[in-house]
Design an enzyme around this catalytic site. Structure first.
Site, PDB file in Angstrom:
ATOM      1  N   HIS A 230      35.561  20.527  37.729  1.00 23.05           N
ATOM      2  CA  HIS A 230      36.808  19.781  37.969  1.00 23.05           C
ATOM      3  C   HIS A 230      36.895  18.532  37.088  1.00 23.05           C
ATOM      4  O   HIS A 230      37.984  18.168  36.635  1.00 23.05           O
ATOM      5  CB  HIS A 230      36.916  19.434  39.460  1.00 23.05           C
ATOM      6  CG  HIS A 230      38.244  18.840  39.845  1.00 23.05           C
ATOM      7  ND1 HIS A 230      39.449  19.494  39.623  1.00 23.05           N
ATOM      8  CD2 HIS A 230      38.570  17.651  40.428  1.00 23.05           C
ATOM      9  CE1 HIS A 230      40.456  18.734  40.068  1.00 23.05           C
ATOM     10  NE2 HIS A 230      39.947  17.609  40.557  1.00 23.05           N
TER      11      HIS A 230
ATOM     12  N   SER B  68      46.692  18.639  38.675  1.00 28.68           N
ATOM     13  CA  SER B  68      45.422  17.916  38.573  1.00 28.68           C
ATOM     14  C   SER B  68      45.348  17.157  37.253  1.00 28.68           C
ATOM     15  O   SER B  68      45.526  17.744  36.179  1.00 28.68           O
ATOM     16  CB  SER B  68      44.249  18.903  38.614  1.00 28.68           C
ATOM     17  OG  SER B  68      44.072  19.378  39.908  1.00 28.68           O
TER      18      SER B  68
ATOM     19  N   ALA C  42      47.084  22.289  36.194  1.00 26.17           N
ATOM     20  CA  ALA C  42      45.952  22.507  35.298  1.00 26.17           C
ATOM     21  C   ALA C  42      45.502  23.947  35.543  1.00 26.17           C
ATOM     22  O   ALA C  42      45.454  24.382  36.691  1.00 26.17           O
ATOM     23  CB  ALA C  42      44.826  21.548  35.646  1.00 26.17           C
TER      24      ALA C  42
ATOM     25  N   HIS D 140      44.524  13.607  42.440  1.00 25.92           N
ATOM     26  CA  HIS D 140      45.818  13.719  43.146  1.00 25.92           C
ATOM     27  C   HIS D 140      45.963  12.468  44.018  1.00 25.92           C
ATOM     28  O   HIS D 140      45.412  12.394  45.128  1.00 25.92           O
ATOM     29  CB  HIS D 140      45.859  14.992  44.003  1.00 25.92           C
ATOM     30  CG  HIS D 140      45.878  16.253  43.196  1.00 25.92           C
ATOM     31  ND1 HIS D 140      47.033  16.960  42.927  1.00 25.92           N
ATOM     32  CD2 HIS D 140      44.879  16.905  42.564  1.00 25.92           C
ATOM     33  CE1 HIS D 140      46.742  18.011  42.179  1.00 25.92           C
ATOM     34  NE2 HIS D 140      45.431  18.009  41.948  1.00 25.92           N
TER      35      HIS D 140
ATOM     36  N   MET E 143      45.106  27.395  41.220  1.00 23.96           N
ATOM     37  CA  MET E 143      45.039  27.519  42.690  1.00 23.96           C
ATOM     38  C   MET E 143      46.250  26.870  43.364  1.00 23.96           C
ATOM     39  O   MET E 143      46.129  26.333  44.470  1.00 23.96           O
ATOM     40  CB  MET E 143      43.754  26.864  43.209  1.00 23.96           C
ATOM     41  CG  MET E 143      42.490  27.322  42.492  1.00 23.96           C
ATOM     42  SD  MET E 143      41.074  26.292  42.941  1.00 23.96           S
ATOM     43  CE  MET E 143      39.911  26.701  41.636  1.00 23.96           C
ATOM     44  N   SER E 144      47.391  26.897  42.690  1.00 25.54           N
ATOM     45  CA  SER E 144      48.555  26.189  43.248  1.00 25.54           C
ATOM     46  C   SER E 144      49.847  26.824  42.742  1.00 25.54           C
ATOM     47  O   SER E 144      49.866  27.963  42.270  1.00 25.54           O
ATOM     48  CB  SER E 144      48.512  24.718  42.817  1.00 25.54           C
ATOM     49  OG  SER E 144      48.754  24.599  41.433  1.00 25.54           O
TER      50      SER E 144
ATOM     51  N   HIS F 148      47.022  21.826  48.345  1.00 31.56           N
ATOM     52  CA  HIS F 148      46.527  23.171  48.017  1.00 31.56           C
ATOM     53  C   HIS F 148      46.111  23.878  49.298  1.00 31.56           C
ATOM     54  O   HIS F 148      45.617  23.242  50.236  1.00 31.56           O
ATOM     55  CB  HIS F 148      45.297  23.073  47.101  1.00 31.56           C
ATOM     56  CG  HIS F 148      45.519  22.283  45.848  1.00 31.56           C
ATOM     57  ND1 HIS F 148      45.386  20.914  45.808  1.00 31.56           N
ATOM     58  CD2 HIS F 148      45.864  22.663  44.592  1.00 31.56           C
ATOM     59  CE1 HIS F 148      45.641  20.475  44.580  1.00 31.56           C
ATOM     60  NE2 HIS F 148      45.937  21.519  43.820  1.00 31.56           N
TER      61      HIS F 148
ATOM     62  N   ASN G 235      40.676  24.755  30.346  1.00 32.41           N
ATOM     63  CA  ASN G 235      39.387  25.442  30.073  1.00 32.41           C
ATOM     64  C   ASN G 235      39.655  26.912  29.804  1.00 32.41           C
ATOM     65  O   ASN G 235      40.713  27.436  30.171  1.00 32.41           O
ATOM     66  CB  ASN G 235      38.455  25.303  31.286  1.00 32.41           C
ATOM     67  CG  ASN G 235      39.076  25.836  32.561  1.00 32.41           C
ATOM     68  OD1 ASN G 235      39.953  25.192  33.162  1.00 32.41           O
ATOM     69  ND2 ASN G 235      38.667  27.013  32.975  1.00 32.41           N
TER      70      ASN G 235
ATOM     71  N   TYR H 270      43.525  25.660  49.703  1.00 31.96           N
ATOM     72  CA  TYR H 270      42.072  25.569  49.943  1.00 31.96           C
ATOM     73  C   TYR H 270      41.669  24.262  50.630  1.00 31.96           C
ATOM     74  O   TYR H 270      40.541  24.133  51.119  1.00 31.96           O
ATOM     75  CB  TYR H 270      41.280  25.747  48.638  1.00 31.96           C
ATOM     76  CG  TYR H 270      41.508  24.686  47.581  1.00 31.96           C
ATOM     77  CD1 TYR H 270      40.964  23.408  47.698  1.00 31.96           C
ATOM     78  CD2 TYR H 270      42.278  24.954  46.456  1.00 31.96           C
ATOM     79  CE1 TYR H 270      41.183  22.434  46.746  1.00 31.96           C
ATOM     80  CE2 TYR H 270      42.506  23.992  45.491  1.00 31.96           C
ATOM     81  CZ  TYR H 270      41.962  22.730  45.636  1.00 31.96           C
ATOM     82  OH  TYR H 270      42.188  21.765  44.684  1.00 31.96           O
ATOM     83  N   GLU H 271      42.587  23.274  50.664  1.00 27.75           N
ATOM     84  CA  GLU H 271      42.274  22.027  51.382  1.00 27.75           C
ATOM     85  C   GLU H 271      42.354  22.233  52.893  1.00 27.75           C
ATOM     86  O   GLU H 271      42.008  21.340  53.656  1.00 27.75           O
ATOM     87  CB  GLU H 271      43.247  20.922  50.967  1.00 27.75           C
ATOM     88  CG  GLU H 271      43.090  20.478  49.527  1.00 27.75           C
ATOM     89  CD  GLU H 271      44.176  19.502  49.100  1.00 27.75           C
ATOM     90  OE1 GLU H 271      44.050  18.314  49.400  1.00 27.75           O
ATOM     91  OE2 GLU H 271      45.169  19.950  48.477  1.00 27.75           O
TER      92      GLU H 271
HETATM   93  O1  LIG Z   1      46.878  23.381  40.298  1.00 24.35           O
HETATM   94  P1  LIG Z   1      46.454  21.963  40.167  1.00 24.35           P
HETATM   95  O2  LIG Z   1      46.842  21.127  41.334  1.00 24.35           O
HETATM   96  O3  LIG Z   1      46.905  21.356  38.863  1.00 24.35           O
HETATM   97  O4  LIG Z   1      44.845  21.936  40.141  1.00 24.35           O
HETATM   98  C1  LIG Z   1      44.014  22.880  39.490  1.00 24.35           C
HETATM   99  O5  LIG Z   1      42.822  22.202  39.209  1.00 24.35           O
HETATM  100  C2  LIG Z   1      41.929  22.270  40.339  1.00 24.35           C
HETATM  101  C3  LIG Z   1      40.597  22.783  39.850  1.00 24.35           C
HETATM  102  O6  LIG Z   1      40.049  21.956  38.870  1.00 24.35           O
HETATM  103  C4  LIG Z   1      42.565  23.264  41.319  1.00 24.35           C
HETATM  104  O7  LIG Z   1      43.189  22.584  42.364  1.00 24.35           O
HETATM  105  C5  LIG Z   1      43.565  23.975  40.458  1.00 24.35           C
HETATM  106  O8  LIG Z   1      44.648  24.513  41.176  1.00 24.35           O
HETATM  107  N1  LIG Z   2      41.264  29.249  39.507  1.00 24.34           N
HETATM  108  C1  LIG Z   2      41.169  28.370  38.519  1.00 24.34           C
HETATM  109  N2  LIG Z   2      41.804  27.200  38.602  1.00 24.34           N
HETATM  110  C2  LIG Z   2      41.692  26.335  37.585  1.00 24.34           C
HETATM  111  N3  LIG Z   2      42.226  25.129  37.422  1.00 24.34           N
HETATM  112  C3  LIG Z   2      41.820  24.641  36.214  1.00 24.34           C
HETATM  113  N4  LIG Z   2      41.041  25.554  35.616  1.00 24.34           N
HETATM  114  C4  LIG Z   2      40.957  26.605  36.448  1.00 24.34           C
HETATM  115  C5  LIG Z   2      40.279  27.861  36.367  1.00 24.34           C
HETATM  116  O1  LIG Z   2      39.591  28.185  35.402  1.00 24.34           O
HETATM  117  N5  LIG Z   2      40.426  28.707  37.426  1.00 24.34           N
END
Ligand SMILES: O=P(O)(O)O[C@H]1O[C@H](CO)[C@@H](O)[C@H]1O
Ligand SMILES: Nc1nc2[nH]cnc2c(=O)[nH]1
Length: 275
Positions: A240, A16, A99, A47, A202-203, A69, A226, A71-72
């Site tokens: 986000h 991200s 991220a 993305h 989440m990836s 992802h 963060n 979750y999509e």
């Molecule tokens: O893992 P990438 O794709 O970088 O994205 C991260 O950032 C998004 C949340 O802001 C979520 O999709 C998390 O997995």
């Molecule tokens: N689950 C999760 N995904 C993120 N992607 C970017 N920041 C975060 C976070 O704090 N938690």
């Protein structure tokens, strides 16, 4: 393959806000995911949804400007489909970037964590892209994961960080994948922290599992965007937009690191080698 002259040795998956990694490629051929048969579509802001081929420091690369992802609503097989495409294209090394939120006291927003290992929470409960009949063409039924983040590349990345004067921003750590799309509750954050997780996102984990299964060498980094809120007194909350903003702020450093690492790494070394 008839659409590009590039024969990539290295694949990069942009996290991200990190899509600018593709901008560094020279002599680009770029394809929208919607024009590639079998490719899912990106639905997440930050993305772009493009596959970009090109040269970086003399090495042939392919870059996913946008990942998929769970979750999509994509199946894990779909989210990791590009990794198997890369294998079939002849790629030897996969760079994964993401991220992530920090749980470790020593990791601040803007820091870069070299992924040493991961906890694949969906995988631990059976949400694994390798579930179902094993395709022996790619790898074994029961692949080892103990060495999935290459140690030589991790060491080289730290060496390069020192030379670039950014070693203060970098450290190794453990990434955990959770399903998302919601960010963590405070109780979940405390649990992850107690379990020894340094950064959460989440990836990434399913991509690395599939890459390791088919014998790709893997390097991973998390841009810390963060701090994960762990205290009921803390009024901060993550969003986000803020995640993407940190990506923009650190884009130059991440680009420099990845470019140098790709330039200096040996190719044709396809053995997994992690401590
Ligand atoms: O893992 P990438 O794709 O970088 O994205 C991260 O950032 C998004 C949340 O802001 C979520 O999709 C998390 O997995
Ligand atoms: N689950 C999760 N995904 C993120 N992607 C970017 N920041 C975060 C976070 O704090 N938690």
């Amino acid at each position: 393959m008839s659409q590009t002259k590039h024969r990539p040795q290295v694949a990069i998956i942009c996290g991200s806000g990190l899509g600018m990694l593709a901008d560094t490629l020279k002599c680009q051929d770029s394809f929208a995911y919607s024009d590639i048969p079998g490719f899912p579509q990106s639905t997440v802001q930050g993305h772009a949804g493009r596959l970009v081929f090109g040269e970086l420091k003399g090495k042939s690369c392919v870059c996913m400007q946008g990942r998929f992802h769970m979750y999509e609503g994509h199946s894990l097989l779909k989210t990791t489909f590009p990794v198997r495409v890369f294998k079939l294209l002849g790629v030897e090394t996969l760079f994964v970037t993401n991220a992530a939120g920090s749980l470790a006291d020593g990791l601040q927003p803007g820091d870069i964590m070299i992924i040493k290992d991961h906890v694949n929470f969906p995988g631990l409960v059976g949400l694994n892209p390798l579930c179902g009949p094993n395709d022996d063409k790619f790898g074994p039924r029961f692949p080892a994961m103990s060495g999935c983040y290459d140690k030589n590349l991790r060491c080289l990345a730290m060496e390069i960080a020192k030379q670039l004067g950014v070693a203060g921003l970098m450290q190794e750590g453990v990434y955990a994948m959770v399903g998302g799309p919601n960010f963590e509750t405070i109780a979940e954050a405390r649990l992850l922290h107690r379990l020894g997780v340094d950064a959460v996102g989440m990836s990434t984990a399913p991509e690395v599992v599939v890459a390791t299964h088919c014998g790709l060498r893997v390097f991973g980094l998390s841009l810390i965007t963060n701090k994960v809120v762990k205290s009921y007194e803390d009024l901060d909350s993550v969003n986000h937009e803020g995640v993407l903003e940190v990506g923009r702020l650190r884009s130059h450093t991440v680009q420099q690191l990845v470019t140098e690492l790709i330039g200096r790494m040996e190719i044709n070394n396809n053995t997994n080698n992690a401590a």
